[in-house]
Scaffold this motif. Structure first.
Motif, PDB file in Angstrom:
ATOM      1  N   PRO A   1       0.806  -1.228   0.000  1.00 14.21           N
ATOM      2  CA  PRO A   1       0.000   0.000   0.000  1.00 14.21           C
ATOM      3  C   PRO A   1       0.842   1.284   0.000  1.00 14.21           C
ATOM      4  CG  PRO A   1      -0.897  -1.582   1.565  1.00 14.21           C
ATOM      5  CD  PRO A   1       0.390  -2.163   1.069  1.00 14.21           C
ATOM      6  N   ALA A   2       1.924   1.320   0.790  1.00 16.19           N
ATOM      7  CA  ALA A   2       2.725   2.554   0.880  1.00 16.19           C
ATOM      8  C   ALA A   2       3.409   2.866  -0.452  1.00 16.19           C
ATOM      9  CB  ALA A   2       3.759   2.433   1.989  1.00 16.19           C
ATOM     10  N   VAL A   3       3.713   1.836  -1.225  1.00 17.26           N
ATOM     11  CA  VAL A   3       4.311   2.053  -2.555  1.00 17.26           C
ATOM     12  C   VAL A   3       3.266   2.705  -3.454  1.00 17.26           C
ATOM     13  CG1 VAL A   3       5.142   0.877  -4.644  1.00 17.26           C
ATOM     14  CG2 VAL A   3       6.024   0.215  -2.395  1.00 17.26           C
ATOM     15  N   ARG A   4       2.044   2.207  -3.407  1.00 16.21           N
ATOM     16  CA  ARG A   4       0.971   2.775  -4.250  1.00 16.21           C
ATOM     17  C   ARG A   4       0.728   4.237  -3.871  1.00 16.21           C
ATOM     18  NH1 ARG A   4      -0.834  -1.412  -7.235  1.00 16.21           N
ATOM     19  NH2 ARG A   4      -2.179   0.025  -8.344  1.00 16.21           N
ATOM     20  N   ASN A   5       0.729   4.514  -2.552  1.00 14.26           N
ATOM     21  CA  ASN A   5       0.550   5.907  -2.108  1.00 14.26           C
ATOM     22  C   ASN A   5       1.680   6.780  -2.633  1.00 14.26           C
ATOM     23  OD1 ASN A   5      -1.788   5.634  -0.737  1.00 14.26           O
ATOM     24  ND2 ASN A   5      -0.835   5.319   1.269  1.00 14.26           N
ATOM     25  N   ALA A   6       2.898   6.255  -2.569  1.00 12.93           N
ATOM     26  CA  ALA A   6       4.068   7.035  -2.987  1.00 12.93           C
ATOM     27  C   ALA A   6       3.992   7.376  -4.474  1.00 12.93           C
ATOM     28  CB  ALA A   6       5.346   6.260  -2.694  1.00 12.93           C
ATOM     29  N   LEU A   7       3.304   6.507  -5.246  1.00  8.32           N
ATOM     30  CA  LEU A   7       3.260   6.731  -6.702  1.00  8.32           C
ATOM     31  C   LEU A   7       2.001   7.472  -7.156  1.00  8.32           C
ATOM     32  CD1 LEU A   7       4.663   3.288  -7.913  1.00  8.32           C
ATOM     33  CD2 LEU A   7       5.891   5.453  -7.580  1.00  8.32           C
ATOM     34  N   PHE A   8       1.090   7.720  -6.230  1.00  7.46           N
ATOM     35  CA  PHE A   8      -0.206   8.320  -6.584  1.00  7.46           C
ATOM     36  C   PHE A   8      -0.039   9.687  -7.259  1.00  7.46           C
ATOM     37  CE2 PHE A   8      -3.982  10.854  -5.501  1.00  7.46           C
ATOM     38  CZ  PHE A   8      -4.992  10.047  -5.968  1.00  7.46           C
TER      39      PHE A   8
END
Ligand code: DC
Length: 236
Positions: free
Chosen positions: A114-121
């Protein structure tokens, strides 16, 4: 997550679907026809997987991979001759490397964090620029551009997708078997569809197109017709 860097008035056409559904080819053709920008979000996940692997990061170490996602310099450089867009990761041209099956599996693994997806949002939202954006991925219509006026979801049978991938890799001179590709595609589908965050599924307001028996030209024509119906200003 804020949408601060994006321009909400700029139209977005989202094209989501599993690997091998034809998303990449269709998205590029539609973007060219409309004269719009293109976001290949899978390439961003692949680039982060590549950057993490290059840095010797254990892909199951969520905090370390997230730091890579935040720090990675990912540049899409359009080819002057209209050829393949180059993907530069931390200064290296990783265009070919990120397309390997190894990199695809790494991308799928880190995409479940999840934190990777947030970082790429925000990085992805920043592609929304006039006159419009075609956004290709898995969660473009459900998460990143949930406010898009037009959403398409492409599917195809796993066998057909494995055949398409087989043809592509053979053309590149890579040695693979159809059975291995089918197994890999099914495993990746399962991981992408069952992950807790942003699983692969059509947005409620997406038009689903099964491309199994359709040519590229037929799918492009259908997507353009859907886009024109949803965004009448395109004809103006
Ligand atoms: O579309 P692709 O095969 O290049 O994507 C590589 C991986 O990245 C895919 O297995 C899932 C992940 N991905 C994602 O989770 N969300 C996106 N919007 C795009 C790709």
């Amino acid at each position: 997550m804020s949408a601060s860097s994006s321009q909400p008035s700029v139209p977005v056409l989202t094209i989501d679907g599993p690997s091998g559904s034809g998303k990449g080819t269709i998205s590029a053709a539609v973007a060219t026809t409309l004269g719009w920008h293109l976001l290949d979000s899978g390439a961003i996940y692949r680039a982060v997987g590549y950057a993490a692997s290059m840095a010797g990061v254990d892909l199951s170490d969520a905090a370390a991979v997230t730091r890579c996602a935040q720090a990675a310099r990912i540049v899409f450089r359009a080819a002057r001759d209209g050829g393949q867009t180059r993907v530069i990761v931390n200064g290296f041209d990783a265009t070919d490397e990120i397309r390997t099956e190894t990199c695809g599996a790494a991308a799928s693994a880190i995409a479940a964090i999840p934190a990777v997806r947030n970082a790429l949002f925000e990085r992805q939202r920043a592609f929304r620029k006039a006159p419009g954006l075609v956004a290709d991925g898995r969660d473009m219509g459900t998460v990143v551009f949930s406010d898009a006026p037009c959403k398409v979801f492409l599917t195809a049978s796993a066998e057909e997708r494995a055949k398409r991938r087989y043809k592509q890799l053979k053309e590149k001179g890579l040695s693979v078997t159809l059975a291995t590709l089918l197994r890999e595609i099914e495993a990746r589908d399962e991981r992408d569809a069952t992950r807790k965050v942003a699983p692969l599924k059509p947005a409620r307001d997406a038009v689903v197109i099964d491309t199994t028996a359709l040519s590229i030209a037929e799918v492009v024509a259908r997507v353009l017709a859907i886009a024109r119906a949803a965004m009448p200003a395109l004809d103006g």
